[in-house]
Design a protein around this motif. Structure first.
Motif: not given
Length: 384
Positions: A269-276
């Motif tokens: 989830a953190s990986t996706v959040a930082m790409l956003i």
């Protein structure tokens, strides 16, 4: 619990407010913001050194005495940060301020865990760390606003006052908790012989570095990349703090139920959040929900804290403290790698991409830990 959490609150204000004040103290010292990030790394290095050294030295000391002494040192060092002249002296004061950070939070987590049933240890740890999380909602925006209005040095004066208050309350309220008869520096060092301890530390040092990469440069991204006034920054910091608080509470609950799946889910989830975050970094309004999502990644903190206590055997104090060494290794690694991306000319939004890569990288250590545990069980089955 509240007295313990107040110490975490003062630590949270010190650690995260200093990141948000980078544009202001860099201007006073006449240095580039990428160079000013070295003060953040110096604090993180202090945590990495202080957590194991002070914990091992204090193995035979009553836990209340340890906690009060560490908060007193924290108050003095942060007071010095607000008074020193010259950037080298400021960096040195930040290193000293970092020394008690990990040892305090480790000892506080153990004291909290000792007050509840074994199946609620994760939630007890989360309550202590909640002080650190709430600091990012209330304390950090207040310290940032104080720094903008009256000068960044007043933010460190605020931290010194909070730490002194915490030391006083702990003297009054905390149980003494004498160490058991077998406690010794050598026994605590036994944690370093356990592979699962090292693999858990790797999860934190790599997997959590992405969050620090984004947070350190948030102020500069808001002002220089998105072109928003500095008055937006306290609100964004509060949004991050709300995400961090929600994540910490969820992490404590998850740690008592399904630890490894919770670690994997948090890192993904953190990986996706930082790409956003990287995709919306030029728009402050869109950045608000993205920053909240990045803050949710702090669920990793109580989960890994509890995991370390589970795999450390009888070396509980050192393992609990080393969790914060790992997180502050992340605090040093994330801003450094983000600074390299910026220096290479990739632009402010690149820190989100770097952060995402680091969060995904933490999954490597999760996989190694699972494989190591499976191998150990197979070996025990053969021996039996």
């Amino acid at each position: 619990m509240l007295a313990l959490a107040l110490g975490g609150f003062s630590i949270g204000v010190a650690e995260f407010a200093s990141m948000s004040l980078v544009p202001f103290f860099s201007a006073e010292f006449g240095i580039a913001e990428t160079q000013a990030g070295h003060a953040i790394s110096a604090y993180a290095l202090g945590v990495c050194v202080g957590a194991p050294v002070l914990t091992v030295m204090a193995a035979r000391i009553a836990r209340r005495t340890i906690l009060v002494g560490l908060m007193a040192l924290f108050a003095l060092a942060n007071g010095a940060s607000g008074l020193v002249e010259g950037y080298p002296a400021f960096v040195a004061s930040r290193f000293v301020a970092g020394l008690p950070h990990g040892a305090y939070l480790g000892a506080a987590a153990l004291m909290a865990a000792s007050m509840v049933a074994p199946n609620r240890r994760g939630q007890a740890v989360a309550r202590v760390l909640l002080g650190l999380a709430i600091a990012t909602i209330v304390g950090v925006p207040l310290a940032n606003a104080l720094g903008q209005g009256f000068g960044w040095r007043w933010a460190f004066a605020m931290v010194a006052g909070l730490a002194a208050a915490s030391a006083g309350l702990l003297t009054w309220l905390a149980p003494e908790q004498r160490p058991d008869a077998g406690a010794s520096p050598l026994r605590e060092l036994g944690a370093l012989r356990r592979r699962q301890v090292w693999l858990t530390l790797g999860m934190g040092a790599i997997g959590f570095a992405g969050m620090f990469c984004v947070y350190t440069y948030l102020g500069s991204i808001v002002i220089e990349h998105a072109g928003a006034p500095a008055s937006w920054l306290p609100g964004l910091l509060a949004v991050f703090g709300a995400g961090m608080t929600a994540g910490s509470m969820a992490g404590g609950w998850a740690a008592d139920r399904a630890m490894t799946p919770a670690i994997v889910a948090t890192m993904l989830a953190s990986t996706v959040a930082m790409l956003i975050f990287a995709a919306v970094a030029d728009d402050v309004a869109l950045m608000m929900p993205a920053v909240f999502l990045v803050g949710l990644g702090c669920a990793l903190s109580p989960i890994l804290q509890t995991r370390l206590m589970n795999v450390a055997g009888d070396a509980q104090m050192l393992a609990a403290a080393l969790n914060h060494s790992a997180f502050n290794a992340a605090n040093a690694l994330g801003p450094w790698l983000g600074g390299l991306a910026l220096a290479a000319g990739y632009g402010w939004a690149s820190v989100g991409v770097v952060g995402a890569a680091l969060s995904a990288g933490g999954l490597v250590f999760v996989a190694l830990a699972v494989l190591d545990e499976a191998s150990r069980r197979r070996w025990q089955g053969r021996v039996a």
